[in-house]
Motif scaffolding. Sequence first.
Motif, mmCIF file in Angstrom:
data_model
loop_
_atom_site.group_PDB
_atom_site.id
_atom_site.type_symbol
_atom_site.label_atom_id
_atom_site.label_comp_id
_atom_site.label_asym_id
_atom_site.label_seq_id
_atom_site.Cartn_x
_atom_site.Cartn_y
_atom_site.Cartn_z
ATOM 1 N N SER A 66 18.408 13.380 14.440
ATOM 2 C CA SER A 66 16.802 13.557 13.996
ATOM 3 C C SER A 66 16.658 11.938 13.818
ATOM 4 C CB SER A 66 16.703 14.298 13.139
ATOM 5 O OG SER A 66 17.430 13.987 11.844
ATOM 6 N N GLU A 67 15.405 11.449 13.770
ATOM 7 C CA GLU A 67 14.582 10.796 13.736
ATOM 8 C C GLU A 67 13.972 11.139 12.142
ATOM 9 O OE1 GLU A 67 14.985 9.186 16.251
ATOM 10 O OE2 GLU A 67 13.189 8.734 15.336
ATOM 11 N N SER A 68 14.182 12.136 11.407
ATOM 12 C CA SER A 68 13.288 11.970 9.716
ATOM 13 C C SER A 68 13.866 10.910 9.224
ATOM 14 C CB SER A 68 14.438 13.034 9.853
ATOM 15 O OG SER A 68 15.496 13.724 9.833
ATOM 16 N N LEU A 69 14.979 10.455 9.011
ATOM 17 C CA LEU A 69 15.249 8.967 8.456
ATOM 18 C C LEU A 69 13.711 7.901 8.556
ATOM 19 C CD1 LEU A 69 16.988 7.746 5.866
ATOM 20 C CD2 LEU A 69 18.065 6.578 7.376
ATOM 21 N N THR A 70 14.200 7.503 9.812
ATOM 22 C CA THR A 70 12.743 6.723 10.386
ATOM 23 C C THR A 70 11.272 7.178 10.204
ATOM 24 O OG1 THR A 70 14.080 6.609 12.353
ATOM 25 C CG2 THR A 70 11.922 5.280 12.089
ATOM 26 N N GLU A 71 11.115 8.822 10.255
ATOM 27 C CA GLU A 71 9.702 9.701 9.837
ATOM 28 C C GLU A 71 9.543 8.548 7.708
ATOM 29 O OE1 GLU A 71 9.897 12.459 13.127
ATOM 30 O OE2 GLU A 71 9.971 13.114 10.471
ATOM 31 N N ALA A 72 10.371 8.994 7.380
ATOM 32 C CA ALA A 72 10.111 8.865 6.051
ATOM 33 C C ALA A 72 10.307 7.435 5.658
ATOM 34 C CB ALA A 72 12.194 9.257 4.918
ATOM 35 N N LEU A 73 10.774 6.351 6.452
ATOM 36 C CA LEU A 73 10.713 5.182 5.973
ATOM 37 C C LEU A 73 9.678 4.824 5.996
ATOM 38 C CD1 LEU A 73 14.161 3.422 7.261
ATOM 39 C CD2 LEU A 73 13.383 3.264 4.879
ATOM 40 N N GLU A 74 8.819 5.538 6.952
ATOM 41 C CA GLU A 74 7.219 5.139 7.668
ATOM 42 C C GLU A 74 6.364 5.667 6.829
ATOM 43 O OE1 GLU A 74 7.194 6.441 11.909
ATOM 44 O OE2 GLU A 74 8.188 4.881 12.743
ATOM 45 N N GLU A 75 6.812 6.555 6.180
ATOM 46 C CA GLU A 75 5.767 7.252 4.523
ATOM 47 C C GLU A 75 5.869 6.279 3.971
ATOM 48 O OE1 GLU A 75 6.591 11.532 5.022
ATOM 49 O OE2 GLU A 75 5.545 11.517 2.971
ATOM 50 N N ALA A 76 7.321 5.586 3.397
ATOM 51 C CA ALA A 76 7.795 5.286 2.414
ATOM 52 C C ALA A 76 6.649 3.183 2.618
ATOM 53 C CB ALA A 76 8.858 4.368 2.040
ATOM 54 N N ASN A 77 6.687 3.479 3.986
ATOM 55 C CA ASN A 77 5.783 2.181 4.210
ATOM 56 C C ASN A 77 4.065 2.281 3.755
ATOM 57 O OD1 ASN A 77 7.898 0.358 4.885
ATOM 58 N ND2 ASN A 77 7.710 0.881 6.986
ATOM 59 N N VAL A 78 3.814 3.099 4.285
ATOM 60 C CA VAL A 78 2.054 3.689 3.796
ATOM 61 C C VAL A 78 1.962 3.418 2.397
ATOM 62 C CG1 VAL A 78 1.060 5.999 3.856
ATOM 63 C CG2 VAL A 78 2.124 5.028 5.823
ATOM 64 N N LEU A 79 2.912 4.511 2.221
ATOM 65 C CA LEU A 79 2.474 4.395 0.180
ATOM 66 C C LEU A 79 3.348 2.623 -0.576
ATOM 67 C CD1 LEU A 79 4.802 7.488 -1.153
ATOM 68 C CD2 LEU A 79 2.462 7.824 -1.086
ATOM 69 N N PHE A 80 4.223 2.418 0.700
ATOM 70 C CA PHE A 80 3.872 0.956 -0.245
ATOM 71 C C PHE A 80 2.513 -0.081 -0.925
ATOM 72 C CE2 PHE A 80 5.849 -2.224 -2.673
ATOM 73 C CZ PHE A 80 6.151 -3.927 -1.727
ATOM 74 N N ASP A 81 1.899 0.391 0.355
ATOM 75 C CA ASP A 81 0.591 -0.307 0.570
ATOM 76 C C ASP A 81 -0.259 -0.573 -0.365
ATOM 77 O OD1 ASP A 81 0.759 0.361 4.548
ATOM 78 O OD2 ASP A 81 1.549 -1.649 3.122
ATOM 79 N N ALA A 82 -0.004 1.013 -1.029
ATOM 80 C CA ALA A 82 -1.164 1.301 -1.746
ATOM 81 C C ALA A 82 -0.481 1.106 -3.360
ATOM 82 C CB ALA A 82 -1.112 2.550 -2.211
ATOM 83 N N VAL A 83 0.947 0.546 -3.287
ATOM 84 C CA VAL A 83 1.955 0.001 -4.872
ATOM 85 C C VAL A 83 0.778 -1.581 -5.036
ATOM 86 C CG1 VAL A 83 3.274 -0.620 -5.643
ATOM 87 C CG2 VAL A 83 3.398 1.657 -4.283
ATOM 88 N N SER A 84 0.586 -1.388 -6.279
ATOM 89 C CA SER A 84 0.200 -2.533 -6.715
ATOM 90 C C SER A 84 1.218 -2.738 -8.788
ATOM 91 C CB SER A 84 -1.090 -2.192 -7.524
ATOM 92 O OG SER A 84 -1.291 -1.555 -7.759
ATOM 93 N N ARG A 85 1.873 -2.282 -9.061
ATOM 94 C CA ARG A 85 2.551 -2.091 -10.116
ATOM 95 C C ARG A 85 3.740 -1.777 -10.172
ATOM 96 N NH1 ARG A 85 -0.687 0.452 -14.851
ATOM 97 N NH2 ARG A 85 0.646 2.297 -14.095
ATOM 98 N N THR A 86 4.682 -2.860 -10.744
ATOM 99 C CA THR A 86 5.542 -2.492 -10.990
ATOM 100 C C THR A 86 6.372 -1.114 -10.971
ATOM 101 O OG1 THR A 86 5.837 -3.344 -13.286
ATOM 102 C CG2 THR A 86 7.520 -4.760 -11.178
ATOM 103 N N ARG A 87 5.654 -0.234 -11.774
ATOM 104 C CA ARG A 87 6.850 0.851 -11.933
ATOM 105 C C ARG A 87 6.601 2.178 -10.966
ATOM 106 N NH1 ARG A 87 4.374 5.103 -16.411
ATOM 107 N NH2 ARG A 87 5.326 6.938 -16.063
ATOM 108 N N GLU A 88 5.396 1.909 -10.396
ATOM 109 C CA GLU A 88 5.498 2.673 -7.836
ATOM 110 C C GLU A 88 6.690 1.407 -7.683
ATOM 111 O OE1 GLU A 88 2.073 1.929 -9.842
ATOM 112 O OE2 GLU A 88 2.568 3.447 -10.232
ATOM 113 N N ALA A 89 6.530 0.268 -7.705
ATOM 114 C CA ALA A 89 7.764 -0.395 -6.719
ATOM 115 C C ALA A 89 8.713 -0.333 -7.189
ATOM 116 C CB ALA A 89 7.301 -1.616 -7.408
ATOM 117 N N ALA A 90 9.580 0.346 -8.280
ATOM 118 C CA ALA A 90 10.578 0.953 -8.570
ATOM 119 C C ALA A 90 10.801 1.713 -7.627
ATOM 120 C CB ALA A 90 10.615 0.444 -10.365
#
Lengths: 332, 279
Positions: free
Chosen positions: A62-86
């Motif tokens: 399945s492609e589910s791993l790739t989809e999860a990675l893409e979702e994480a990428n999107v989330l990461f754009d909004a990350v600005s502090r270490t806590r989320e980055a961790a």
Amino acid sequence: MKVEAAAVADACSDDLSCGEADIDPSLLELVDEEKCRSIRKQYRQLIYNVQQNRDDIVNTASESLTEALEEANVLFDAVSRTREAALDAQFLVLASDLGKEKAKQLNSDMSLFNQVAFCDFLLIFVGLNWMEDDGRDALSDCDDNIVRSFWETVQKEATSWMLQAETFHFIFGSFKSEPSARKPRLEHRKRVYRMEENGDMPTKLRKLDLCSNQEATEKEVERILGLLQTYFQKYPDTPVSYFEFVIDPNSFSRTVENIFYVSFIVRDGFARIRLDQDRLPILEPININHVGEGNDSSSHCRKQGVISLSLQDWKNIVATFEISEAMITNSY
Amino acid sequence: MSQKPKSRGRAGAQAERGSGGEEAPSTSRGPGGAASQGGRRAEAPPTPGPRSQKQLELKVAELVQFLLIKDQRKIPIRRTDILRHVVGDYRDVLPELLQRAAERLEYVFGYRLVELEPRSNTYILVNTLEPVEEDAEMRGDQGTPTTGLLMIVLGLIFMKGNSIKETEVWDFLRRLGVHPTKKHLIFGDPKKLITEDFVRQRYLEYRRIPHTDPVDYELQWGPRTNLETSKMKVLKFVAKVHNQDPKDWPAQYCEALAEEEARARPQTGGTAPTPAPSS
């Protein structure tokens, strides 16, 4: 508020590279707790989902791993502090582990090895093919003998493919019945080693002397001698009938033991066996009086006597002499 | 005066100490013995004098017996144990003793004494003789037949790419009536057997897989397996059970073949003469 913003702005401008120092401080103010909390929540949700669907992700194409990675990428754009980055880092580790497993799966998918079939073939190999139809857990419900024969057959085949060294066992076992063969062997080594080093060894050996029943015999002999001498003190100059003394009407084995112990007493010269007028043996004490009577010849020369007693003899004697209780009482 | 009396046994040592002949050994070698021994140790240099052939022979014999007995459990024998229990003061000639013992074992019993892994300082005994049909009848009762279970697990591991998860193992074994939590007629506690005993004997490696929830472990071949058997042999076992040819599993067959070739090559790759590179 303003002071804080200014402070934040100053700090940020130090951290970021000079080129990007134009970030509007007002933007940083808007990094409110709500947003961060929501990002963290989404990350955790993502991680949880991935872990729950782990099997699905890894095993299927399945492609589910790739989809999860893409979702994480999107989330990461909004990350600005270490806590989320961790949290993002944590997700990355998880994703890469899964990726590694997926890669491993890739290898073995080419193998055409079906473990279910292997199981069935094992049963066929052993000759239990008639059990196949009974469902999967064939061997759990069936007879013990069948189980045993299954594993023995498999064992026989398996050992022919391994170069296992046979285990070494003494044919008749080791001397000590409880511990395994290893213990006496090592103890022997230790003893030999110690013997060359210090002088404790022989003392130990004496304590471990296996003929400890020697002492028990002596103790018994002394005890019976005591009994005999007590009797002689109570009834001086009255020899006691040998049989009455040794026979225990309740136990044949005790009788034999008593005869054994009394023989030591006689050998050591504390008592004497004689035949009286009826030609029955009697036990006499040896004391100074007798020596004074000049029976030197009999006290100096040693005679040998053999007494044999069978179970029937013992019963006959008990009946004839009407012995109701043993003169030699048990010590226990 | 050498550290060790020439003749082993109390007589020699007593003569050295000059104690009366009539004294019981215990009294003469008690505190007095210890004291003189202590004194001797303090003054004697650490290197003992040359030992007679007979003494060495005796030590080698002890070592052989020790190794045979220790091998009963199939747990690798540690060098420290050998030093402590058998060799003791002869530790300076330990390599020679080991070598002689290994020769003895190979010549008399057909067992090879090998180090489990290079520089691990643990040893195991491996049979040099290929097993023969008739051996099975003569073997007698060697305890529980665990080799069958072991071979099945090894086969499973190899055919699934040299590593499987513990859950997969149990899914498989359940079909054969072997459960991790249920007492087995022959194996007793199968989970302990597989995850502890076989691991301690170094047939298997048991590692935790990170980031799994609930925790899962993976099983791989251990060093002893590589010494006692080979991928090709295990593949042949699996093939025999399937009543097929080993070549029917091309990936595994290639892997097994590669391992055979690697073994056939001389061990020390570093010292192999390499042709001068021509530009």
